[in-house]
Design a protein around this motif. Sequence first.
Motif, PDB file in Angstrom:
ATOM      1  N   ASN A 185       8.795 -12.165  15.633  1.00 38.77           N
ATOM      2  CA  ASN A 185       9.696 -11.638  16.498  1.00 38.77           C
ATOM      3  C   ASN A 185       9.454 -11.582  17.763  1.00 38.77           C
ATOM      4  N   GLU A 186       8.806 -12.118  18.743  1.00 36.67           N
ATOM      5  CA  GLU A 186       8.349 -12.135  19.787  1.00 36.67           C
ATOM      6  C   GLU A 186      10.039 -12.601  20.554  1.00 36.67           C
ATOM      7  N   ASN A 187      10.176 -11.908  21.843  1.00 31.28           N
ATOM      8  CA  ASN A 187      11.393 -11.910  22.504  1.00 31.28           C
ATOM      9  C   ASN A 187      11.679 -12.861  23.202  1.00 31.28           C
ATOM     10  N   PRO A 188      12.803 -13.930  22.635  1.00 29.64           N
ATOM     11  CA  PRO A 188      13.119 -15.460  23.500  1.00 29.64           C
ATOM     12  C   PRO A 188      13.366 -14.943  24.878  1.00 29.64           C
ATOM     13  N   TYR A 189      13.130 -13.722  25.781  1.00 28.07           N
ATOM     14  CA  TYR A 189      13.143 -14.594  27.100  1.00 28.07           C
ATOM     15  C   TYR A 189      12.389 -13.812  27.608  1.00 28.07           C
ATOM     16  N   PRO A 190      11.509 -14.451  29.409  1.00 29.98           N
ATOM     17  CA  PRO A 190      10.776 -13.749  30.081  1.00 29.98           C
ATOM     18  C   PRO A 190      10.480 -12.678  30.494  1.00 29.98           C
ATOM     19  N   PRO A 191       9.997 -12.042  30.074  1.00 29.11           N
ATOM     20  CA  PRO A 191       9.432 -11.036  31.040  1.00 29.11           C
ATOM     21  C   PRO A 191      10.468 -10.593  32.522  1.00 29.11           C
ATOM     22  N   SER A 192      10.094  -9.234  33.218  1.00 25.99           N
ATOM     23  CA  SER A 192      10.577  -8.960  34.411  1.00 25.99           C
ATOM     24  C   SER A 192       9.773  -9.679  35.488  1.00 25.99           C
ATOM     25  N   GLU A 414      18.387  -5.613  30.277  1.00 24.91           N
ATOM     26  CA  GLU A 414      19.729  -7.064  30.003  1.00 24.91           C
ATOM     27  C   GLU A 414      19.115  -7.498  28.469  1.00 24.91           C
ATOM     28  N   ASN A 415      17.984  -7.941  28.882  1.00 21.74           N
ATOM     29  CA  ASN A 415      17.483  -8.793  27.360  1.00 21.74           C
ATOM     30  C   ASN A 415      17.677  -8.091  26.252  1.00 21.74           C
ATOM     31  N   VAL A 416      17.539  -6.775  26.424  1.00 18.73           N
ATOM     32  CA  VAL A 416      17.531  -5.852  24.664  1.00 18.73           C
ATOM     33  C   VAL A 416      18.870  -5.976  25.040  1.00 18.73           C
ATOM     34  N   GLY A 417      19.800  -5.924  25.464  1.00 17.91           N
ATOM     35  CA  GLY A 417      21.291  -6.422  24.889  1.00 17.91           C
ATOM     36  C   GLY A 417      21.712  -7.541  24.883  1.00 17.91           C
ATOM     37  N   ARG A 418      21.455  -8.547  24.942  1.00 15.30           N
ATOM     38  CA  ARG A 418      21.261 -10.063  24.606  1.00 15.30           C
ATOM     39  C   ARG A 418      21.153 -10.264  23.411  1.00 15.30           C
ATOM     40  N   VAL A 419      19.742  -9.885  23.079  1.00 15.20           N
ATOM     41  CA  VAL A 419      19.345  -9.597  22.034  1.00 15.20           C
ATOM     42  C   VAL A 419      20.145  -9.058  20.144  1.00 15.20           C
ATOM     43  N   ARG A 420      20.600  -7.776  20.512  1.00 20.38           N
ATOM     44  CA  ARG A 420      21.342  -6.680  20.195  1.00 20.38           C
ATOM     45  C   ARG A 420      22.698  -7.712  20.151  1.00 20.38           C
ATOM     46  N   GLU A 421      22.820  -8.568  20.430  1.00 22.01           N
ATOM     47  CA  GLU A 421      24.382  -9.229  20.378  1.00 22.01           C
ATOM     48  C   GLU A 421      24.259 -10.733  19.900  1.00 22.01           C
ATOM     49  N   THR A 422      23.246 -10.839  19.954  1.00 21.95           N
ATOM     50  CA  THR A 422      22.556 -11.859  19.265  1.00 21.95           C
ATOM     51  C   THR A 422      22.165 -11.898  17.828  1.00 21.95           C
ATOM     52  N   ARG A 423      22.031 -10.629  17.588  1.00 23.43           N
ATOM     53  CA  ARG A 423      21.793 -10.384  15.886  1.00 23.43           C
ATOM     54  C   ARG A 423      22.724  -9.974  15.614  1.00 23.43           C
ATOM     55  N   ARG A 480      12.499 -12.493   6.263  1.00 25.46           N
ATOM     56  CA  ARG A 480      12.195 -12.305   7.330  1.00 25.46           C
ATOM     57  C   ARG A 480      12.741 -13.081   9.052  1.00 25.46           C
ATOM     58  N   ILE A 481      14.224 -13.370   9.315  1.00 24.10           N
ATOM     59  CA  ILE A 481      14.492 -13.824  10.867  1.00 24.10           C
ATOM     60  C   ILE A 481      14.207 -13.724  12.329  1.00 24.10           C
ATOM     61  N   SER A 482      13.760 -13.686  12.779  1.00 25.97           N
ATOM     62  CA  SER A 482      13.551 -13.440  14.840  1.00 25.97           C
ATOM     63  C   SER A 482      14.833 -13.925  14.874  1.00 25.97           C
ATOM     64  N   ILE A 483      15.624 -13.096  16.101  1.00 30.35           N
ATOM     65  CA  ILE A 483      16.398 -13.299  16.755  1.00 30.35           C
ATOM     66  C   ILE A 483      15.589 -13.837  17.699  1.00 30.35           C
ATOM     67  N   GLY A 484      16.094 -14.977  17.987  1.00 28.19           N
ATOM     68  CA  GLY A 484      15.751 -16.422  18.786  1.00 28.19           C
ATOM     69  C   GLY A 484      17.019 -16.460  20.301  1.00 28.19           C
ATOM     70  N   THR A 485      17.100 -17.404  20.232  1.00 30.22           N
ATOM     71  CA  THR A 485      18.357 -18.011  22.287  1.00 30.22           C
ATOM     72  C   THR A 485      18.818 -17.842  20.932  1.00 30.22           C
ATOM     73  N   ASP A 486      20.571 -18.003  21.565  1.00 28.79           N
ATOM     74  CA  ASP A 486      21.769 -18.583  21.580  1.00 28.79           C
ATOM     75  C   ASP A 486      21.009 -19.264  20.846  1.00 28.79           C
ATOM     76  N   LEU A 492      19.765 -22.029  13.906  1.00 27.50           N
ATOM     77  CA  LEU A 492      19.741 -21.730  12.398  1.00 27.50           C
ATOM     78  C   LEU A 492      21.157 -21.488  11.876  1.00 27.50           C
ATOM     79  N   ILE A 493      21.641 -21.669  12.480  1.00 29.13           N
ATOM     80  CA  ILE A 493      23.051 -21.221  11.109  1.00 29.13           C
ATOM     81  C   ILE A 493      23.549 -23.310  10.784  1.00 29.13           C
ATOM     82  N   GLU A 494      23.427 -23.804  11.866  1.00 27.47           N
ATOM     83  CA  GLU A 494      23.596 -25.010  11.453  1.00 27.47           C
ATOM     84  C   GLU A 494      22.915 -25.816  10.403  1.00 27.47           C
ATOM     85  N   VAL A 495      21.023 -25.957   9.943  1.00 29.87           N
ATOM     86  CA  VAL A 495      20.503 -25.578   9.363  1.00 29.87           C
ATOM     87  C   VAL A 495      21.051 -25.430   7.845  1.00 29.87           C
ATOM     88  N   SER A 496      21.392 -23.840   8.331  1.00 30.61           N
ATOM     89  CA  SER A 496      21.490 -23.623   6.945  1.00 30.61           C
ATOM     90  C   SER A 496      23.185 -23.893   6.585  1.00 30.61           C
TER      91      SER A 496
END
Length: 506
Positions: A185-192, A414-423, A480-486, A492-496
């Motif tokens: 559950n790390e954030n896949p995007y860099p910090p500020s 911005e980072n939270v928004g990207r994670v939520r969209e991917t989620r 449990r699957i952490s949300i990563g980059t797009d 993940l979807i392809e392998v599933s």
Amino acid sequence: MADGVLWEHQFSLPCAVELADDQGVGLPCRGTKDYGAIMELNQMGGLNLGHTLADFVCFCDFFRGHEAFVPVGGGARANLADNAPYAFTDGFDGSIFNPANDWLEFPGRSIHQKAAQEQNKGGQVQHLQYHRSAMCDPSPVGGRRCVLCFRRVQMSYFRSTVEEMAGYVPGEQPAVANIVKLNTNENPYPPSPDVLAILQKNKWFLNRYPDPSARLVREAAAEVVGGEPDEILVGNGSDDILTILIRACVDQGDVVACLEPSYSLYPVLAQIQGSCLQRIPVEEDFSLPKFRPDLVGRASLVVLTSPNAPIGASLDHERIAEWCREFDGLVVVDEAYADFADVNATGLVRTHLNCVVTRTLSKAYSLAGIRLGYAYAAASVIRQLAKVKDSYNVNAITQALAVAALRDQKTLAENVGRVRETRERLTQSLRELGFAVLKSDANFLFVKPPFEALEYCAGLRDAAIIVRHFPGFITGAFVRISIGTDAEIDRLIEVSESILKERHGA
């Protein structure tokens, strides 16, 4: 005899064995005439049985197995001559004892073994029958009493609680490259970018201690939650805050209550404190049940996790408020993932004196590597908690980086928004593949594959994708699957899809 001797009496060997079986369960034993080995055994927390002799502390006559003692010393052989083959008096592995023919083999002890073999062509070691009779005959061995010493010493340098506990198992941190890491559950995007700038430009005075109160961090965190700096306590990650709370509020033998299922660190922290755990079962839909006294028992602290891990859903705000009203002790709302949700419990701190909200910068702020968390509660609560924290529990670099991150709410959003969209995209894709996906307000999904969860985990790992599985009656069927980059989620979807096709093809 040296300190630690509990009994030094005349025993027949059967009596000594019975006493040792009763008092020495689980203690390591060995047969040896070596004084140094005996001392080493005692330091390990050992049990000695043997003759009390003038030239060394104890002549051990027994090796302790799982259920019984195997006699190995010369004393059990009564009047065995000193020049007889002592094939049994040095330390050995008890697993080589063969009860069928009373034969002991000693790898690496060829001289003793050879001497015994020469004297016992039929496979019977001379005088070993005395060992057997010593175990069965209630009379003293060989017609005389054996002077035996039973010694029991401290089993370990550590508390029994620590010895018995399993400890917390962190998520896997692979050392290999090219892994799609979706398990912690790390954030896949860099910090500020302000955080990175401070790392590069600041002149650090690392010979000086950091601010013990982390004043600047408290000021920045207070702005985020709408409180005051004296309502904030800063820790080395929110795990440190949880430790402080339990140390401050829970005595040995007291009870900590938490949801089941929930964060697997809570039981470990309770064990370390020497306290008991009261598990509060969630409802069938994984929601927080209505408060009932029997759910908390005699707990002095309740921990509610929202969004709950590993489930992902936020707890109902009004239900949390009900728990704060009805419970007499502190109600800790662990909000490690609240930045990804639409609601949080910070408002309850202003209306309920017993409400404590904990936060972390490890998730939404992309700063898992610096370890910073904080508690938000009434100033009177924070003052008591501060008495328990370590004096300099947050280093100077972490404090500076945390201040920069907390003050850059734009990057956070911005980072939270990207994670939520991917989620949401991953939720839809997995449901189309036949997965049951629970509602999530966090940066991860809790999903039930249309086949065995462990089989799914193995298939992903074969494709260099790591997710996390939690064994258990409720959680065992899920992953449990952490949300990563797009790009990572696309993989993940392809392998599933590929795993499902292979199963259908089979």
